[in-house]
Design a protein around this motif. Structure first.
Motif, PDB file in Angstrom:
ATOM      1  N   ASN A  31      49.956  34.769  36.500  1.00  0.00           N
ATOM      2  CA  ASN A  31      49.747  33.888  37.650  1.00  0.00           C
ATOM      3  C   ASN A  31      50.226  34.537  38.944  1.00  0.00           C
ATOM      4  N   GLU A  32      51.395  35.186  38.884  1.00  0.00           N
ATOM      5  CA  GLU A  32      51.926  35.840  40.083  1.00  0.00           C
ATOM      6  C   GLU A  32      51.035  36.991  40.523  1.00  0.00           C
ATOM      7  N   ASP A  33      50.518  37.775  39.566  1.00  0.00           N
ATOM      8  CA  ASP A  33      49.588  38.854  39.913  1.00  0.00           C
ATOM      9  C   ASP A  33      48.336  38.302  40.580  1.00  0.00           C
ATOM     10  N   PHE A  34      47.824  37.196  40.025  1.00  0.00           N
ATOM     11  CA  PHE A  34      46.619  36.580  40.589  1.00  0.00           C
ATOM     12  C   PHE A  34      46.873  36.091  42.013  1.00  0.00           C
ATOM     13  N   MET A  35      47.993  35.419  42.229  1.00  0.00           N
ATOM     14  CA  MET A  35      48.298  34.893  43.566  1.00  0.00           C
ATOM     15  C   MET A  35      48.539  36.031  44.560  1.00  0.00           C
ATOM     16  N   GLU A  78      46.097  39.225  49.127  1.00  0.00           N
ATOM     17  CA  GLU A  78      45.659  40.518  49.667  1.00  0.00           C
ATOM     18  C   GLU A  78      44.237  40.455  50.212  1.00  0.00           C
ATOM     19  N   ASP A  79      43.371  39.707  49.519  1.00  0.00           N
ATOM     20  CA  ASP A  79      41.969  39.667  49.906  1.00  0.00           C
ATOM     21  C   ASP A  79      41.400  38.315  49.512  1.00  0.00           C
ATOM     22  N   ARG A  80      40.829  37.597  50.457  1.00  0.00           N
ATOM     23  CA  ARG A  80      40.307  36.260  50.187  1.00  0.00           C
ATOM     24  C   ARG A  80      38.915  36.291  49.534  1.00  0.00           C
ATOM     25  N   ASN A  81      38.332  37.451  49.345  1.00  0.00           N
ATOM     26  CA  ASN A  81      37.039  37.573  48.683  1.00  0.00           C
ATOM     27  C   ASN A  81      37.212  37.216  47.197  1.00  0.00           C
ATOM     28  N   PRO A  82      36.522  36.194  46.698  1.00  0.00           N
ATOM     29  CA  PRO A  82      36.701  35.782  45.305  1.00  0.00           C
ATOM     30  C   PRO A  82      36.436  36.895  44.286  1.00  0.00           C
ATOM     31  N   LYS A  83      35.517  37.812  44.590  1.00  0.00           N
ATOM     32  CA  LYS A  83      35.217  38.896  43.652  1.00  0.00           C
ATOM     33  C   LYS A  83      36.394  39.851  43.485  1.00  0.00           C
ATOM     34  N   HIS A  84      37.245  39.917  44.483  1.00  0.00           N
ATOM     35  CA  HIS A  84      38.364  40.855  44.462  1.00  0.00           C
ATOM     36  C   HIS A  84      39.343  40.571  43.319  1.00  0.00           C
ATOM     37  N   CYS A  85      39.483  39.328  42.924  1.00  0.00           N
ATOM     38  CA  CYS A  85      40.514  38.943  41.949  1.00  0.00           C
ATOM     39  C   CYS A  85      39.948  38.423  40.636  1.00  0.00           C
ATOM     40  N   LEU A  86      38.704  38.732  40.321  1.00  0.00           N
ATOM     41  CA  LEU A  86      38.109  38.215  39.091  1.00  0.00           C
ATOM     42  C   LEU A  86      38.843  38.706  37.842  1.00  0.00           C
ATOM     43  N   LEU A  87      39.242  39.970  37.818  1.00  0.00           N
ATOM     44  CA  LEU A  87      39.945  40.495  36.634  1.00  0.00           C
ATOM     45  C   LEU A  87      41.280  39.785  36.431  1.00  0.00           C
ATOM     46  N   GLU A  88      42.023  39.592  37.514  1.00  0.00           N
ATOM     47  CA  GLU A  88      43.313  38.901  37.413  1.00  0.00           C
ATOM     48  C   GLU A  88      43.119  37.445  36.985  1.00  0.00           C
ATOM     49  N   GLY A  89      42.075  36.801  37.522  1.00  0.00           N
ATOM     50  CA  GLY A  89      41.782  35.426  37.147  1.00  0.00           C
ATOM     51  C   GLY A  89      41.428  35.297  35.674  1.00  0.00           C
ATOM     52  N   LYS A 148      42.552  37.218  33.314  1.00  0.00           N
ATOM     53  CA  LYS A 148      43.804  37.372  32.557  1.00  0.00           C
ATOM     54  C   LYS A 148      44.566  36.051  32.513  1.00  0.00           C
ATOM     55  N   VAL A 149      44.581  35.323  33.624  1.00  0.00           N
ATOM     56  CA  VAL A 149      45.238  34.007  33.663  1.00  0.00           C
ATOM     57  C   VAL A 149      44.555  33.059  32.686  1.00  0.00           C
ATOM     58  N   THR A 150      43.220  33.051  32.696  1.00  0.00           N
ATOM     59  CA  THR A 150      42.474  32.162  31.805  1.00  0.00           C
ATOM     60  C   THR A 150      42.743  32.501  30.353  1.00  0.00           C
ATOM     61  N   ARG A 151      42.715  33.784  30.008  1.00  0.00           N
ATOM     62  CA  ARG A 151      42.993  34.195  28.625  1.00  0.00           C
ATOM     63  C   ARG A 151      44.387  33.770  28.197  1.00  0.00           C
ATOM     64  N   CYS A 152      45.346  33.927  29.077  1.00  0.00           N
ATOM     65  CA  CYS A 152      46.723  33.551  28.767  1.00  0.00           C
ATOM     66  C   CYS A 152      46.827  32.043  28.533  1.00  0.00           C
ATOM     67  N   ALA A 153      46.173  31.250  29.374  1.00  0.00           N
ATOM     68  CA  ALA A 153      46.213  29.802  29.216  1.00  0.00           C
ATOM     69  C   ALA A 153      45.555  29.372  27.907  1.00  0.00           C
ATOM     70  N   VAL A 154      44.426  29.976  27.570  1.00  0.00           N
ATOM     71  CA  VAL A 154      43.751  29.663  26.305  1.00  0.00           C
ATOM     72  C   VAL A 154      44.655  30.017  25.135  1.00  0.00           C
ATOM     73  N   ASP A 155      45.294  31.174  25.199  1.00  0.00           N
ATOM     74  CA  ASP A 155      46.196  31.594  24.124  1.00  0.00           C
ATOM     75  C   ASP A 155      47.383  30.639  23.999  1.00  0.00           C
ATOM     76  N   ALA A 156      47.948  30.222  25.129  1.00  0.00           N
ATOM     77  CA  ALA A 156      49.076  29.282  25.109  1.00  0.00           C
ATOM     78  C   ALA A 156      48.660  27.951  24.487  1.00  0.00           C
ATOM     79  N   LEU A 157      47.482  27.445  24.843  1.00  0.00           N
ATOM     80  CA  LEU A 157      47.002  26.187  24.268  1.00  0.00           C
ATOM     81  C   LEU A 157      46.772  26.316  22.762  1.00  0.00           C
ATOM     82  N   LYS A 158      46.271  27.464  22.316  1.00  0.00           N
ATOM     83  CA  LYS A 158      46.080  27.687  20.876  1.00  0.00           C
ATOM     84  C   LYS A 158      47.417  27.703  20.149  1.00  0.00           C
ATOM     85  N   LYS A 159      48.429  28.313  20.744  1.00  0.00           N
ATOM     86  CA  LYS A 159      49.764  28.336  20.133  1.00  0.00           C
ATOM     87  C   LYS A 159      50.349  26.930  20.039  1.00  0.00           C
ATOM     88  N   ILE A 160      50.209  26.162  21.107  1.00  0.00           N
ATOM     89  CA  ILE A 160      50.700  24.779  21.093  1.00  0.00           C
ATOM     90  C   ILE A 160      49.978  23.990  20.010  1.00  0.00           C
TER      91      ILE A 160
END
Length: 150
Positions: free
Chosen positions: A52-56, A61-72, A74-86
């Protein structure tokens, strides 16, 4: 009757037909409604803090949405993994808590009893410690307090 300016939308869901760039890895959507996400929010925030901190940082750094797609992604994958663990370790407690939130207008204070069982399961299964930001350091966290009346 036609509504001016909306001739292309006839009540069906609109899906953007543009495929994502080929250099982006695929990631599934979280696929959850608000109540389960709110119920899991402290755990997801703790487990996915670095992503989340990397994404923010990227967004600042850049308000262009394409600039942060990879970081976004990673956040989504992490959230999905956390929900699966729960879901794998605390499914019943998780369901009881998010259903309470869903039925009580998404208000944490109205769902403290199922939250206690849910937190206890998370603490036991994952060693998770729930810390609410900006809470006074010399007092117990709100979810650890005992009610004044029963």
């Amino acid at each position: 009757m036609a509504v001016p300016g909306y001739k292309h939308f006839k009540g069906e869901d609109w899906v953007d037909p543009t495929p994502p760039p080929a250099d982006l890895p695929h990631v599934d959507e979280v696929g959850s409604t608000g109540a389960p996400l709110k119920s899991a929010s402290f755990f997801i925030g703790s487990v996915c803090k670095e992503y989340n901190e990397d994404f923010m940082l990227c967004k600042s750094e850049d308000r262009n949405p394409k600039h942060c797609l990879l970081e976004g992604r990673k956040v989504t994958r992490c959230a999905v993994d956390a929900l699966k663990k729960i879901q794998a370790s605390c499914a019943d407690e998780f369901r009881a808590h998010w259903q309470c939130l869903d039925n009580k207008n998404q208000e944490f204070n109205k769902c403290r009893e199922p939250e206690k069982a849910y937190n206890s399961c998370l603490f036991t299964a994952f060693g998770f410690k729930k810390n609410i930001p900006d809470a006074p350091a010399n007092r117990p966290q709100i979810h650890e307090r005992t009610p004044l009346t029963s």
